[in-house]
Design an enzyme around this catalytic site. Structure first.
Site, PDB file in Angstrom:
ATOM      1  N   GLU A  31       0.856  -1.258   0.123  1.00 30.20           N
ATOM      2  CA  GLU A  31       0.067   0.005   0.113  1.00 30.20           C
ATOM      3  C   GLU A  31       0.930   1.205  -0.170  1.00 30.20           C
ATOM      4  OE1 GLU A  31      -3.145   0.128   2.916  1.00 30.20           O
ATOM      5  OE2 GLU A  31      -3.107   2.387   3.178  1.00 30.20           O
ATOM      6  N   GLU A  36      -2.668  11.548   2.916  1.00 28.91           N
ATOM      7  CA  GLU A  36      -3.617  11.411   3.910  1.00 28.91           C
ATOM      8  C   GLU A  36      -3.717  12.325   4.688  1.00 28.91           C
ATOM      9  OE1 GLU A  36      -1.717   7.308   5.585  1.00 28.91           O
ATOM     10  OE2 GLU A  36      -3.919   7.099   5.541  1.00 28.91           O
TER      11      GLU A  36
END
Length: 387
Positions: free
Chosen positions: A156, A161
């Protein structure tokens, strides 16, 4: 907003491992030396489902209730819209299926056929985004691996974010440990003038050996994607697919939004995938290129600790260079390093963590046609920062 013509127009895109492996990730993204392989400029008035798939619900139908993060929203296609040259994902106060919130999540994956609609390999992936800031929200631009394995073995890469009211940008990598557990490492940056609620670009560059995160084209985080003994980092070199979502609540959102916070919207101007090398010119150049030699290998003459958590770096002067780039990190492999360019042979590194050992290396550079030409890295030196 100026929009580009789409360069590739087939139903399923496999844009994988054809990029040339570079010796080092760039400090600044040079778009002139790359070309767009695929992009979605979000023109029109509907999501292009040749590229994207909606993910709906609370994650239970995918075997991950709460989407694996204790998220509190119910994802719906209706919360994802395209118009005015951008994608918008809106989080709302709506009661559906026992959830108090709704939002949207899309990916470049075909769930029915278990394959990527758009698959990106080595090169540079970037989105231009405006991100809201509020307690209890978690917008994200990220990628998951296409190797068919379950998380975290698939790998990932979280390109951006944005947790609640945090003012910094953050990039994170996930890969499996030798026992199969999740290993994650991240870098953060909060440069002067950065405001996540305005338009910014967020990107990741991979070359098969290294991975770097970028904010507005400037590198701020670096990780090796070859073996350093902490797990299978090689999955970070695989082909990936792209995700965009706007979570409400969750493990990193700082609780749920206070009353009256929603609705809020995350806007995306474009998503682009570049590979190295400019497009072939239509006219053969008539000017003979100038050959410039790389700078000599740099040398750190001394590295000394100074009070108030500082290190003093002194470099050997190299004739004919424009400056020097100095990197430092509390990891010998330079995972999550910081760096600074200087025209001087002496640099003071400030704001370091006390009781921590730091490694430092440097390289010289010349300027050629507006770009930096780097020499080899110096040998590493280390010093412990005390009180």
């Amino acid at each position: 907003m100026k929009k580009l013509l789409l360069l590739v127009a087939t139903l399923t895109f496999t844009l994988g491992m054809s990029a040339i492996v570079m010796a080092d990730t760039p400090s600044n993204i040079d778009y002139k030396n790359m070309h767009i392989v695929w992009s979605d400029e979000f023109n029109g008035n509907a999501l292009n489902q040749d590229y994207w798939e909606y993910q709906t619900g609370d994650g239970s139908q995918y075997g991950i209730p709460g989407w694996g993060n204790n998220e509190k929203q119910w994802y719906r296609a209706q919360n994802v819209t395209v118009g005015d040259g951008m994608l918008s994902i809106t989080a709302k106060n709506e009661n559906i299926a026992g959830k108090k919130y709704t939002s949207g999540r899309i990916r470049t994956w075909d769930g029915d056929n278990n394959k990527a609609k758009v698959s990106v390999g080595l090169g540079y992936v970037e989105a231009r985004m405006k991100i809201p800031s509020a307690q209890g929200i978690w917008p994200a631009f990220w990628m998951l691996g296409n190797n068919g394995k379950t998380w975290p073995a698939c790998g990932e890469i979280d390109i951006e974010e944005s947790f609640n009211i945090a003012s910094y940008a953050q990039g994170t990598i996930h890969f499996p440990s030798p026992t199969g557990a999740d290993v994650y490492k991240y870098s953060q940056t909060n440069p002067e003038g950065y405001d996540k609620t305005g338009w910014n670009t967020y990107g990741v560059y991979r070359n098969g050996e290294e991975l770097s995160f970028y904010l507005n084209g400037k590198e701020y985080g670096y990780f090796k994607t070859t073996d350093v003994g902490d797990g299978d980092r090689s999955v970070l070199n695989d082909d990936y697919h792209i995700l965009l979502n706007f979570a409400v609540g969750g493990n990193l959102a700082g609780g749920e939004p206070p009353s009256g916070t929603l609705p809020l919207t995350m806007n995306v101007d474009y998503v682009r995938y570049y590979q190295d090398g400019a497009p072939a010119p239509t006219v053969k150049p008539t000017v003979k290129p100038t050959t410039v030699s790389k700078p000599a290998k740099a040398k750190i003459k001394s590295l000394k600790y100074k009070k108030k958590r500082k290190l003093i770096v002194k470099l050997k002067k190299i004739k004919g260079v424009a400056g020097y780039q100095v990197r430092w990190c509390d990891s010998k492999s330079f995972d999550g390093y910081e760096q600074k360019n200087t025209k001087k042979v002496k640099l003071t590194i400030k704001g370091l963590d006390k009781n921590t050992k730091y490694w430092v290396k440097a390289r010289a550079y010349k300027k050629v046609n507006g770009a930096k030409l780097y020499g080899k890295w110096s040998a590493k030196k280390s010093k412990k920062v005390k009180k």
